[in-house]
Design a protein around this motif. Structure first.
Motif, mmCIF file in Angstrom:
data_model
loop_
_atom_site.group_PDB
_atom_site.id
_atom_site.type_symbol
_atom_site.label_atom_id
_atom_site.label_comp_id
_atom_site.label_asym_id
_atom_site.label_seq_id
_atom_site.Cartn_x
_atom_site.Cartn_y
_atom_site.Cartn_z
ATOM 1 N N LYS A 28 -13.265 4.347 -36.050
ATOM 2 C CA LYS A 28 -13.841 5.637 -36.450
ATOM 3 C C LYS A 28 -12.833 6.517 -37.188
ATOM 4 O O LYS A 28 -13.217 7.317 -38.047
ATOM 5 N N ASN A 29 -11.566 6.379 -36.847
ATOM 6 C CA ASN A 29 -10.544 7.218 -37.467
ATOM 7 C C ASN A 29 -10.152 6.741 -38.864
ATOM 8 O O ASN A 29 -9.488 7.486 -39.602
ATOM 9 N N ALA A 30 -10.519 5.521 -39.221
ATOM 10 C CA ALA A 30 -10.187 5.004 -40.549
ATOM 11 C C ALA A 30 -11.138 5.615 -41.581
ATOM 12 O O ALA A 30 -12.357 5.495 -41.437
ATOM 13 N N PRO A 31 -10.614 6.278 -42.605
ATOM 14 C CA PRO A 31 -11.472 6.945 -43.609
ATOM 15 C C PRO A 31 -12.493 6.019 -44.253
ATOM 16 O O PRO A 31 -13.620 6.431 -44.524
ATOM 17 N N GLU A 32 -12.124 4.761 -44.467
ATOM 18 C CA GLU A 32 -13.044 3.835 -45.140
ATOM 19 C C GLU A 32 -14.239 3.450 -44.269
ATOM 20 O O GLU A 32 -15.220 2.886 -44.760
ATOM 21 N N ASN A 33 -14.171 3.774 -42.982
ATOM 22 C CA ASN A 33 -15.275 3.426 -42.081
ATOM 23 C C ASN A 33 -16.188 4.610 -41.784
ATOM 24 O O ASN A 33 -17.088 4.494 -40.944
ATOM 25 N N ARG A 34 -15.971 5.724 -42.434
ATOM 26 C CA ARG A 34 -16.771 6.913 -42.162
ATOM 27 C C ARG A 34 -18.256 6.624 -42.421
ATOM 28 O O ARG A 34 -18.639 6.110 -43.469
ATOM 29 N N GLY A 35 -19.091 6.939 -41.445
ATOM 30 C CA GLY A 35 -20.521 6.725 -41.585
ATOM 31 C C GLY A 35 -20.977 5.326 -41.254
ATOM 32 O O GLY A 35 -22.174 5.024 -41.344
ATOM 33 N N LYS A 36 -20.064 4.439 -40.841
ATOM 34 C CA LYS A 36 -20.424 3.062 -40.509
ATOM 35 C C LYS A 36 -20.520 2.886 -39.002
ATOM 36 O O LYS A 36 -20.007 3.688 -38.230
ATOM 37 N N TRP A 37 -21.197 1.814 -38.585
ATOM 38 C CA TRP A 37 -21.230 1.474 -37.172
ATOM 39 C C TRP A 37 -20.073 0.519 -36.893
ATOM 40 O O TRP A 37 -19.650 -0.249 -37.759
ATOM 41 N N CYS A 38 -19.548 0.577 -35.687
ATOM 42 C CA CYS A 38 -18.374 -0.216 -35.340
ATOM 43 C C CYS A 38 -18.775 -1.659 -35.030
ATOM 44 O O CYS A 38 -19.603 -1.913 -34.150
ATOM 45 N N ASP A 39 -18.167 -2.598 -35.756
ATOM 46 C CA ASP A 39 -18.377 -4.021 -35.466
ATOM 47 C C ASP A 39 -17.034 -4.757 -35.474
ATOM 48 O O ASP A 39 -16.959 -5.937 -35.823
ATOM 49 N N ALA A 40 -15.982 -4.053 -35.090
ATOM 50 C CA ALA A 40 -14.638 -4.631 -35.077
ATOM 51 C C ALA A 40 -14.254 -5.062 -33.663
ATOM 52 O O ALA A 40 -14.727 -4.497 -32.673
ATOM 53 N N GLY A 41 -13.404 -6.074 -33.558
ATOM 54 C CA GLY A 41 -12.913 -6.515 -32.265
ATOM 55 C C GLY A 41 -14.029 -6.951 -31.330
ATOM 56 O O GLY A 41 -14.902 -7.740 -31.695
ATOM 57 N N LEU A 42 -14.018 -6.409 -30.116
ATOM 58 C CA LEU A 42 -15.031 -6.771 -29.121
ATOM 59 C C LEU A 42 -16.427 -6.338 -29.536
ATOM 60 O O LEU A 42 -17.423 -6.869 -29.033
ATOM 61 N N TRP A 43 -16.509 -5.379 -30.448
ATOM 62 C CA TRP A 43 -17.804 -4.881 -30.904
ATOM 63 C C TRP A 43 -18.522 -5.900 -31.782
ATOM 64 O O TRP A 43 -19.693 -5.696 -32.137
ATOM 65 N N ARG A 44 -17.858 -7.002 -32.118
ATOM 66 C CA ARG A 44 -18.524 -8.115 -32.800
ATOM 67 C C ARG A 44 -19.352 -8.946 -31.824
ATOM 68 O O ARG A 44 -20.238 -9.684 -32.221
ATOM 69 N N TYR A 45 -19.009 -8.835 -30.547
ATOM 70 C CA TYR A 45 -19.648 -9.668 -29.527
ATOM 71 C C TYR A 45 -20.579 -8.891 -28.615
ATOM 72 O O TYR A 45 -21.297 -9.483 -27.811
ATOM 73 N N SER A 46 -20.540 -7.589 -28.703
ATOM 74 C CA SER A 46 -21.408 -6.734 -27.892
ATOM 75 C C SER A 46 -21.553 -5.393 -28.586
ATOM 76 O O SER A 46 -20.595 -4.890 -29.171
ATOM 77 N N ARG A 47 -22.740 -4.825 -28.517
ATOM 78 C CA ARG A 47 -22.941 -3.504 -29.109
ATOM 79 C C ARG A 47 -22.370 -2.402 -28.223
ATOM 80 O O ARG A 47 -22.166 -1.279 -28.673
ATOM 81 N N HIS A 48 -22.104 -2.744 -26.945
ATOM 82 C CA HIS A 48 -21.537 -1.767 -26.007
ATOM 83 C C HIS A 48 -20.557 -2.458 -25.056
ATOM 84 O O HIS A 48 -20.753 -2.447 -23.835
ATOM 85 N N PRO A 49 -19.472 -3.025 -25.587
ATOM 86 C CA PRO A 49 -18.528 -3.746 -24.720
ATOM 87 C C PRO A 49 -17.826 -2.844 -23.712
ATOM 88 O O PRO A 49 -17.444 -3.297 -22.629
ATOM 89 N N ASN A 50 -17.645 -1.563 -24.054
ATOM 90 C CA ASN A 50 -17.003 -0.646 -23.106
ATOM 91 C C ASN A 50 -17.850 -0.470 -21.853
ATOM 92 O O ASN A 50 -17.327 -0.417 -20.731
ATOM 93 N N TYR A 51 -19.167 -0.395 -22.025
ATOM 94 C CA TYR A 51 -20.050 -0.272 -20.862
ATOM 95 C C TYR A 51 -20.076 -1.565 -20.051
ATOM 96 O O TYR A 51 -20.155 -1.532 -18.818
ATOM 97 N N PHE A 52 -20.025 -2.696 -20.737
ATOM 98 C CA PHE A 52 -19.962 -3.972 -20.024
ATOM 99 C C PHE A 52 -18.707 -4.024 -19.158
ATOM 100 O O PHE A 52 -18.757 -4.420 -17.988
ATOM 101 N N GLY A 53 -17.579 -3.590 -19.724
ATOM 102 C CA GLY A 53 -16.346 -3.575 -18.957
ATOM 103 C C GLY A 53 -16.414 -2.648 -17.763
ATOM 104 O O GLY A 53 -15.938 -2.979 -16.674
ATOM 105 N N GLU A 54 -17.011 -1.466 -17.953
ATOM 106 C CA GLU A 54 -17.100 -0.505 -16.856
ATOM 107 C C GLU A 54 -17.990 -1.020 -15.726
ATOM 108 O O GLU A 54 -17.650 -0.880 -14.545
ATOM 109 N N MET A 55 -19.121 -1.617 -16.087
ATOM 110 C CA MET A 55 -19.975 -2.199 -15.049
ATOM 111 C C MET A 55 -19.236 -3.300 -14.295
ATOM 112 O O MET A 55 -19.267 -3.371 -13.059
ATOM 113 N N LEU A 56 -18.553 -4.177 -15.034
ATOM 114 C CA LEU A 56 -17.868 -5.314 -14.420
ATOM 115 C C LEU A 56 -16.792 -4.849 -13.446
ATOM 116 O O LEU A 56 -16.682 -5.375 -12.335
#
Length: 291
Positions: A163-191
């Motif tokens: 989100k902090n990268a200027p070239e990604n402004r207005g885009k949805w995050c699909d980097a890193g773990l976000w390629r494998y889950s739309r909400h990996p942070n929530y998956f981690g918190e539940m786990l």
């Protein structure tokens, strides 16, 4: 563990939680700021963990480990969220609440319930004598916590960097773990919180197993109320008209980490039944964009 000790600890943690959240509610109501909201929630877990450990003072290895796990999680998340909101300036979730006292009261009441309820497994463990020797459930629970913690921390940092990268402004995050889950942070918190419950299970007897409501409540909250549904609706509203976004949503798991090649080829019924692709997660997409 006696029922009297149980009730005293449950009452104490409830009172501390209500008082702590009320203090921050007053601050937000008077000064119309968002900066302390998530910090208040995360640090409340830390306070309850340390307080219950110190007050009972049995210092069993199981109690110390579980307390440390919750403290590490709470401090990491609280610090991350505080730094993020200080950088961003305000939280758009509260745009409709800042001038609405009733909505603000409801939110802070719900946050207090969330903290107290999710903390229940650790509260009961720390109120006990420690539960004797370590069991396989301890190691399984700790392992679940480690994986969940690492997933949540990595996902948070990856999204913030994206989100902090200027070239990604207005885009949805699909980097890193976000390629494998739309909400990996929530998956981690539940786990990690299910891991806390599993590691607490050797101590539990009879009605004490009702503390499973802690991780159940967290899971239901993220799946149906304030977690995934709100973010899915927001993303659909912003990007639902884009074919690339619809393809991302069709091929990316909403929660559990899975390769896109696997998830994208699963039948719809399998996604809904086993992988939490709930129909209302796509209710804001155009009809022709049905996934």
């Amino acid at each position: 563990m006696g029922t009297v000790l149980d009730s005293h600890f449950l009452a104490l943690t409830a009172i501390v939680t209500v008082v702590y959240q009320f203090i921050f509610f007053v601050i937000t109501a008077l000064f119309k700021i968002d900066q302390v909201t998530d910090f208040a929630g995360s640090t409340n877990f830390v306070i309850l963990a340390v307080l219950t450990l110190v007050l009972n003072a049995t210092w069993h290895f199981r109690q110390v480990v579980l307390t440390l796990l919750v403290v590490v999680w709470g401090l990491r998340l609280g610090t991350f969220l505080l730094m993020r909101i200080l950088q961003w300036g305000e939280d758009r979730r509260f745009d409709e609440m800042r001038q609405n006292l009733v909505k603000l009261i409801v939110f802070w009441t719900f946050q207090a319930v969330w903290v107290w309820t999710v903390s229940l497994p650790l509260t009961v463990v720390n109120a006990s004598d420690g539960g004797g020797s370590l069991k396989p459930a301890d190691v399984i629970g700790w392992t679940m916590w480690v994986f969940g913690f690492l997933i949540e921390a990595a996902a948070d940092q990856q999204k913030l960097s994206f989100k902090n990268a200027p070239e990604n402004r207005g885009k949805w995050c699909d980097a890193g773990l976000w390629r494998y889950s739309r909400h990996p942070n929530y998956f981690g918190e539940m786990l990690l919180w299910w891991g806390i419950f599993v590691a607490a299970s050797p101590v539990l007897e009879g009605a004490e197993y009702l503390v499973i409501f802690g991780p159940v409540f967290l899971t239901l909250l993220l799946l149906f109320v304030s977690g995934i549904p709100l973010l899915e609706a927001s993303a659909d509203k912003k990007h639902g008209h884009l074919g690339a976004y619809r393809f991302y949503k069709k091929t990316t798991s909403p929660l559990v980490l899975l390769p896109r090649g696997v998830y994208g080829n699963l039948p719809r019924w399998c996604k809904e039944v086993f992988l939490f692709e709930l129909p209302f997660y796509s209710s804001n997409l155009p009809e022709e964009a049905d996934i």
